[in-house]
Write a protein that holds these residues in place. Structure first.
Motif, short mmCIF file in Angstrom:
data_model
loop_
_atom_site.label_atom_id
_atom_site.label_comp_id
_atom_site.label_asym_id
_atom_site.label_seq_id
_atom_site.Cartn_x
_atom_site.Cartn_y
_atom_site.Cartn_z
N ASP B 162 3.30 -26.05 -0.39
CA ASP B 162 2.14 -26.33 -1.24
C ASP B 162 1.77 -25.15 -2.14
OD1 ASP B 162 2.01 -28.78 -0.08
OD2 ASP B 162 0.34 -28.31 1.26
N TRP B 163 2.36 -24.00 -1.86
CA TRP B 163 2.07 -22.84 -2.68
C TRP B 163 3.18 -22.69 -3.73
CZ3 TRP B 163 0.72 -18.29 1.19
CH2 TRP B 163 -0.41 -18.67 1.96
N GLU B 164 2.84 -22.04 -4.84
CA GLU B 164 3.87 -21.85 -5.87
C GLU B 164 4.70 -20.59 -5.61
OE1 GLU B 164 0.16 -19.81 -7.25
OE2 GLU B 164 0.65 -21.67 -6.21
N ASP B 165 4.19 -19.72 -4.74
CA ASP B 165 4.99 -18.55 -4.36
C ASP B 165 4.59 -18.16 -2.93
OD1 ASP B 165 2.61 -17.04 -4.42
OD2 ASP B 165 2.91 -16.55 -6.54
N ASN B 166 5.11 -17.04 -2.45
CA ASN B 166 4.88 -16.67 -1.05
C ASN B 166 3.79 -15.61 -0.88
OD1 ASN B 166 6.86 -18.32 0.32
ND2 ASN B 166 8.42 -17.03 -0.66
N GLU B 167 3.04 -15.35 -1.94
CA GLU B 167 2.04 -14.29 -1.84
C GLU B 167 0.78 -14.81 -1.14
OE1 GLU B 167 1.41 -11.27 -5.08
OE2 GLU B 167 -0.52 -12.30 -5.11
N ALA B 168 0.48 -14.24 0.04
CA ALA B 168 -0.69 -14.68 0.80
C ALA B 168 -1.92 -13.86 0.45
CB ALA B 168 -0.41 -14.56 2.30
N ILE B 169 -1.71 -12.58 0.17
CA ILE B 169 -2.84 -11.69 -0.11
C ILE B 169 -2.41 -10.71 -1.20
CG2 ILE B 169 -4.34 -9.85 0.81
CD1 ILE B 169 -3.95 -11.04 3.59
N SER B 170 -3.34 -10.41 -2.09
CA SER B 170 -3.13 -9.24 -2.95
C SER B 170 -4.49 -8.62 -3.21
CB SER B 170 -2.47 -9.65 -4.28
OG SER B 170 -3.36 -10.44 -5.03
N PHE B 171 -4.51 -7.32 -3.32
CA PHE B 171 -5.73 -6.64 -3.76
C PHE B 171 -5.35 -5.29 -4.34
CE2 PHE B 171 -6.25 -3.53 -0.33
CZ PHE B 171 -5.63 -4.14 0.76
N SER B 172 -6.25 -4.76 -5.13
CA SER B 172 -5.95 -3.45 -5.71
C SER B 172 -7.25 -2.67 -5.89
CB SER B 172 -5.23 -3.63 -7.05
OG SER B 172 -6.07 -4.31 -7.95
N PHE B 173 -7.07 -1.39 -6.10
CA PHE B 173 -8.23 -0.50 -6.18
C PHE B 173 -7.85 0.68 -7.04
CE2 PHE B 173 -10.47 3.28 -4.64
CZ PHE B 173 -11.79 2.85 -4.64
N GLU B 174 -8.76 1.11 -7.88
CA GLU B 174 -8.52 2.35 -8.61
C GLU B 174 -9.81 3.16 -8.69
OE1 GLU B 174 -5.72 2.19 -11.66
OE2 GLU B 174 -6.31 4.10 -12.56
N ARG B 175 -9.65 4.44 -8.44
CA ARG B 175 -10.80 5.35 -8.51
C ARG B 175 -10.34 6.61 -9.22
NH1 ARG B 175 -12.05 7.66 -3.02
NH2 ARG B 175 -10.55 9.20 -3.71
N VAL B 349 -9.22 13.74 -1.90
CA VAL B 349 -8.39 13.45 -3.06
C VAL B 349 -9.24 12.76 -4.12
CG1 VAL B 349 -6.40 12.13 -3.90
CG2 VAL B 349 -6.33 13.21 -1.64
N GLY B 350 -9.16 13.26 -5.33
CA GLY B 350 -10.03 12.73 -6.39
C GLY B 350 -9.67 11.33 -6.83
N ALA B 351 -8.41 11.13 -7.20
CA ALA B 351 -8.04 9.86 -7.83
C ALA B 351 -7.10 9.08 -6.93
CB ALA B 351 -7.39 10.12 -9.19
N LEU B 352 -7.33 7.78 -6.86
CA LEU B 352 -6.50 6.92 -6.03
C LEU B 352 -6.21 5.62 -6.75
CD1 LEU B 352 -5.20 5.98 -3.32
CD2 LEU B 352 -7.47 5.17 -2.65
N GLY B 353 -4.97 5.26 -6.81
CA GLY B 353 -4.58 3.93 -7.28
C GLY B 353 -3.82 3.25 -6.15
N PHE B 354 -4.29 2.07 -5.74
CA PHE B 354 -3.67 1.41 -4.59
C PHE B 354 -3.50 -0.07 -4.90
CE2 PHE B 354 -3.71 -0.95 -0.62
CZ PHE B 354 -2.83 -0.22 0.17
N GLU B 355 -2.36 -0.59 -4.55
CA GLU B 355 -2.24 -2.05 -4.58
C GLU B 355 -1.43 -2.53 -3.38
OE1 GLU B 355 -0.49 -2.88 -8.37
OE2 GLU B 355 1.53 -2.73 -7.57
N MET B 356 -1.81 -3.69 -2.91
CA MET B 356 -1.18 -4.27 -1.72
C MET B 356 -0.83 -5.73 -2.00
SD MET B 356 -0.35 -4.37 1.64
CE MET B 356 -1.09 -3.03 2.59
#
Lengths: 266, 781
Positions: B162-175, B349-356
């Motif tokens: 029923d899904w178009e792909d296999n991605e169950a979760i995504s999130f991202s953050f930048e500071r 740490v000052g700057a963080l870019g994260f994606e999951m």
């Protein structure tokens, strides 16, 4: 992980055991320490119709030095009993040292010497030790008893030169001659695991017996480390690559031979 | 004398050491039937015809139940926690979370090897297994996807059609300005690090038993679970019964480590069968089932980059992670978000870019396993810092020290929203001091003396922080019996952690009684009206403070009644060793039990309006989590020609706030470290490309044994938490967080001159030889 139903027999003599094993209508397996057979039955990889347990056969319970000086190990003798015997420690130090690498105390308390030989896991210590020490395996069958040299006993993975209805009753380890040296080395993932690859080596004044195990379908008897790389037929599995086994077999063979020679001189 | 901080011997041990423990499989329920499952042999397949006639014809077989039968009665399972996303988390990281429900038994399609397909109920487990062999299921194999990165590629087989792909979760953050920091950096390192899949594998596997009370029709369930109350609620909802008519008890439980926190198909199916058949039904999982079908852990790949100045000060971190959820997204953000909030750990740490990105695959579902996303984060950041140190030619401990948050910065706001929705604030701790103490204990020279060209010595570090003591609540009830015994009822059940001892110490301290007079009762949904369970390093923080509050309330109650009995004011009274006395009147004493006895309904002297008994209940609702921390240092020897790694010494400097029982705390930490060593060197769950499990027994899934234990050195630095009255922080998971990173760092250090980089474990001898060989071939063009 429960075994399928099976009949269970605990005969009190070898003759009685042979009678049970002679029934060709029933697929029987011999149970000694059960350290390999029972897990295989629990996984239903082995589904024997009957088990013939050796536990009540007193005539097979011995560990003695024979008239010709050989160590005679009856089919009920456990690995722990072998390790506890001071005559083994002094007279067959290679055997003693090699057996300490088998499993853990719990396993050795149940596991038997002859059972490990008959089971023949090519990564196991005892087949390699039997081959290095020039052991003879005595089997009893419907036609009487016969003796098989270790060289001829181990055929392939979990396969030995036993005919249907035959039973291993004794392993004989000749006494290494005076002036012999020995070495045992193996690499295992954890203490007590089957070897990824290993070497048992006996150097006597007359000959060098270099055995590589865990690197082919049976332990390989070689005369010199230079033969190892060409002789081994190792497999890839989860725990090591074939190439790893080949390289380390060569390394261990060289080290073991050097150590055995050093002990022989000393 | 205070009982907190004392290594009181565990009251649990005498029974257990005598073999008198009673675990799930020891239960003897009258007439109980036993269950075996036919489990999917395929990673992905359509289910065709199921023929159970031969199985049903076997004498002793009572029922054969498949997914087409359960579909009518049991809705597919969904866990609320999978869908919970606090508003602040949504604002900060914009998570996309998709959940597809998990059928207790699938009717149409199997999606992982080991998934239960048919349940056989018989007079014994032996017969049930015989019958399983006789059930014929037609499977039509479908393409499977095993690897999370592959699952996220276009065109990958779909786990959920029923899904178009296999991605169950995504999130991202930048500071902060991550790009600018990287552009300005003197040094940039970038690598990929994988935390491979592992199995928690407690000594006791899972198990469930259920029966129906003939008197009132209520359902009694016994489960080897971490969370009796959660299971009660879950069963109430899925079986459409009042929770009051379901009692869930956890008997002695032999370890869990997260694997017994989830509600499983079997948890639902066994009570379902008991209700359907009107007989007690038991299922004790065997080890092969456990390895194939209980939740697994880890399985993340991080592509991480660090930008630093020439002194090794970290300016920015960029991390892109992929996690494998297995066939169902059981618990949503729990693990992947933990990874995010623990990535920067103790570093400023000052700057963080994260994606999951989290992918579903045709493998057994993953769930929290001791550390729950933290070991994965620590493996990525700590390995990357080791690469930074190597590139700078600096000592890895020095580079770490340069970047640590200082004690003067506490409480420290990370600028991240924690998973519970509150701002992530480190409440207390002294990370530089922890590192200093650990480094003092390493004794590198002692081991260097044994080094040779062949035997290389290396030292590796891992520093972590751990958010512990998550809510929402835990209930405790404390009652003083006329005998003087103090009963403590808690919603937190024990799987071997020693709660009966530590919670007794907490109650004894608050009441002024001897520890030996306190009995702790847990693991029973009937013990307290609401509860949560033992997971996420939370019990001492949440249940401990609930016990302390309830005990304090009972103490006040007892003093009020005693004041009347002793003709004194309550404030003049004190309690020591279970005896109330009046200050300045040495002869005026009263045992606590006598006060409880005084309240008996048949006592004519009983004051009007007195409480019915000496008992109080307290619900502790923690605020934000409290932050434990640790420094792990591994000393290893690597044998160059064979690749054998030996952990020689393991140093732990640990801060879990106020320690209630040092011996139990040390045991928890060392046990966790042993699991971490297992992951670093031995344990790996391996699936082949078709999704077949290759490490399905203990010869292939290699747990460490006592034989693999190194020498340990532990030092505690206790900075009490200001967030809860006891000042405690959780510690259950900490030990398992650092070892994979510390040991990988140590192996890399030992082989530094060869240019070896460790991207993943476990570091078995064959893999170490491969690393050496590939470093050598990279060095010679």
């Amino acid at each position: 992980m429960k075994p399928a139903a099976f009949d269970y027999h605990a005969p009190e003599s070898v003759d009685e055991a042979l009678e049970l094993l002679a029934d060709e209508a029933v697929e029987s397996r011999v149970l000694a320490g059960g350290q390999s057979l029972v897990p295989m039955m629990n996984f239903r990889l082995a589904v024997p119709e009957a088990l013939v347990d050796l536990r009540r056969i007193e005539e097979l319970r011995y560990l003695r030095i024979g008239a010709d000086g050989a160590l005679e190990v009856g089919a009920r003798t456990t690995q722990a009993e072998l390790l506890r015997d001071p005559a083994v420690t002094t007279g067959w130090p290679l055997l003693h040292d090699g057996v300490t690498h088998i499993g853990h105390p719990q396993v050795r308390s149940r596991g038997t010497v002859c059972g490990s030989l008959a089971h023949h896991d090519p990564h196991g210590e005892l087949p390699a030790l039997a081959l290095a020490l020039g052991a003879t395996i005595t089997v009893a069958g419907p036609a009487g008893r016969r003796q098989i040299a270790a060289e001829d006993f181990f055929v392939s993975f979990y396969e030995v030169a036993l005919e249907p209805g035959e039973l291993v009753v004794e392993a004989r380890f000749p006494a290494p001659p005076a002036g012999s040296g020995w070495s045992f080395r193996e690499i295992a993932r954890r203490h007590g695991d089957f070897a990824l690859v290993g070497v048992a080596c006996l150097v006597t004044p007359a000959q060098t017996r270099l055995v590589v195990f865990g690197a082919a379908e049976r332990p390989l008897l070689l005369a010199d480390p230079s033969e190892v790389a060409a002789a081994v037929r190792p497999l890839d599995d989860l725990h090591a690559s074939a190439e790893y086994r080949r390289q380390v077999a060569v390394l261990l063979a060289g080290e073991a031979l050097a150590e055995a020679r050093e002990r022989a001189d000393g | 004398m205070s009982t907190i901080g004392v290594s009181v011997p565990r009251v649990e041990d005498e029974r257990l050491l005598r073999g008198e423990g009673r675990f799930l499989d020891d239960l003897r329920l009258e007439g109980a039937l036993e269950v075996a499952f036919l489990r999917s042999p395929h990673a992905h397949a359509k289910i065709g015809a199921i023929d159970a006639a031969a199985a049903l014809a076997l004498p002793g077989v009572v029922a054969v139940i498949d997914g087409r039968e359960t579909a009518a009665a049991l809705e597919p399972m969904v866990f609320d926690i999978a869908k919970i996303v606090p508003e602040t988390v949504r604002e900060a990281t914009a998570p996309q979370v998709r959940v597809h429900p998990m059928p207790a038994l699938p009717a149409e399609r199997v999606t992982y090897v080991g998934q239960p397909v048919v349940m056989v109920v018989a007079e014994s487990r032996y017969l049930a297994e015989d019958a399983v062999d006789l059930v014929a299921v037609e499977f039509e194999p479908l393409p499977a996807v095993v690897d999370a990165e592959r699952a996220l590629e276009p065109g990958a087989p779909l786990v959920e059609p029923d899904w178009e792909d296999n991605e169950a979760i995504s999130f991202s953050f930048e500071r902060g300005d991550v790009d600018a920091a990287f552009a300005a950096a003197a040094v940039v390192v970038e690598e990929s690090f994988r935390s491979h899949r592992q199995h928690p594998s407690p000594i006791e596997t899972r198990g469930v038993a259920a029966g129906v009370d003939p008197q009132d029709g209520s359902l009694a369930v016994w489960s080897s679970t971490q969370t009796p109350h959660l299971l009660q609620d879950f069963l109430a909802r899925w079986l459409h019964r009042d929770p009051e008519r379901i009692r869930v008890r956890a008997p002695d439980v032999g370890g869990a480590f997260g694997v017994k926190h989830s509600c499983y198909p079997e948890d639902l199916l066994i009570p379902f069968a008991a209700l359907r058949l009107g007989r007690a039904v038991k299922w004790a999982e065997d080890r092969a089932e456990h390895l194939a079908a209980a939740t697994q852990g880890r399985d993340q790949l991080h592509r991480i980059a660090i930008a630093a100045d020439s002194e090794g000060r970290i300016l920015a971190v960029r991390d892109s992670a992929v996690m494998n959820a297995g066939a169902f997204n059981l618990l949503g953000l729990v693990v992947p978000y933990n990874t995010f909030t623990h990535l920067l750990g103790p570093y400023d740490v000052g700057a963080l870019g994260f994606e999951m990105r989290v992918a579903v695959t045709n493998t057994v579902p993953t769930a929290p396993y001791r550390g729950a996303g933290r070991p994965e984060a620590v493996f990525a950041i700590e390995r990357a810092i080791d690469r930074l140190a190597r590139q700078l030619g600096a000592d890895p401990a020095d580079v770490r020290a340069r970047n640590l948050i200082g004690p003067e910065q506490m409480p420290y706001e990370t600028g991240i929203v924690y998973r519970d929705g509150s701002d992530q604030v480190y409440d207390s701790g002294d990370y530089p001091e922890l590192l200093r103490r650990a480094c003092e204990l390493v004794q590198r020279e002692r081991f260097e003396a044994t080094a040779s060209e062949r035997r290389r010595i290396g030292v590796g570090y891992a520093i972590y922080t751990e958010g512990t003591g998550v809510g929402p609540f835990e209930t405790a009830r404390v009652r003083i019996e006329p005998s003087g015994t103090v009963k403590v009822f808690t919603g937190a059940s024990s799987q071997g952690q020693g709660h009966r001892t530590t919670l007794a110490q907490v109650a004894a301290e608050a009441l002024g009684v001897a520890v030996g007079d306190v009995e702790v009762v847990g693991g029973d949904s009937a013990a307290v009206p609401s509860g949560f369970g033992t997971l996420a390093s939370r019990t001492l923080v949440v249940a401990g403070n609930a016990v302390s509050e309830a005990a304090a309330a009972v103490r006040a109650q007892a003093l009020e009644v005693a004041a009347g009995m002793l003709a004194a004011a309550a404030y003049e009274l004190e309690v020591e060793d279970g005896v109330i006395s009046v200050r300045g009147r040495p002869d005026a004493t009263l045992p606590l039990g006598a006060v409880a006895g005084f309240l008996t309904p048949f006592n004519p002297a009983r004051p009007r309006g007195a409480p019915p008994e000496l008992a109080a209940e307290s619900v502790y609702r923690p605020g934000p989590v409290t932050w434990a921390a640790g420094v792990h240092v591994a000393v290893v020897a690597v044998d160059l020609p064979t690749g054998v790694v030996e952990v020689l010494r393991f140093v732990i400097a640990h801060d879990c706030g106020r320690v209630v029982n040092p011996a139990i705390a040390d045991g928890q930490i060392v046990g966790g470290v042993m699991q971490g060593i297992g992951g670093a060197l031995h344990e790996e769950i391996v699936y082949d490309e078709s999704g077949q499990l290759r490490s399905g027994n203990f010869m292939d899934y290699m747990l460490p044994t006592a034989g693999e234990a190194p020498e340990f050195e532990l030092v505690h630095l206790d900075t009490p938490s200001p967030l809860n009255p006891l000042g405690v922080k959780g510690l259950g998971e900490g030990g398992a967080i650092g070892p994979p990173a510390a040991i990988a760092g140590a192996v890399e250090d030992a082989l530094a001159d060869l240019g070896v980089v460790v991207h993943r474990g476990p570091l078995g001898p064959s893999r170490v030889r491969d690393l050496i060989a590939s470093a050598a071939s990279a060095a010679s063009p």
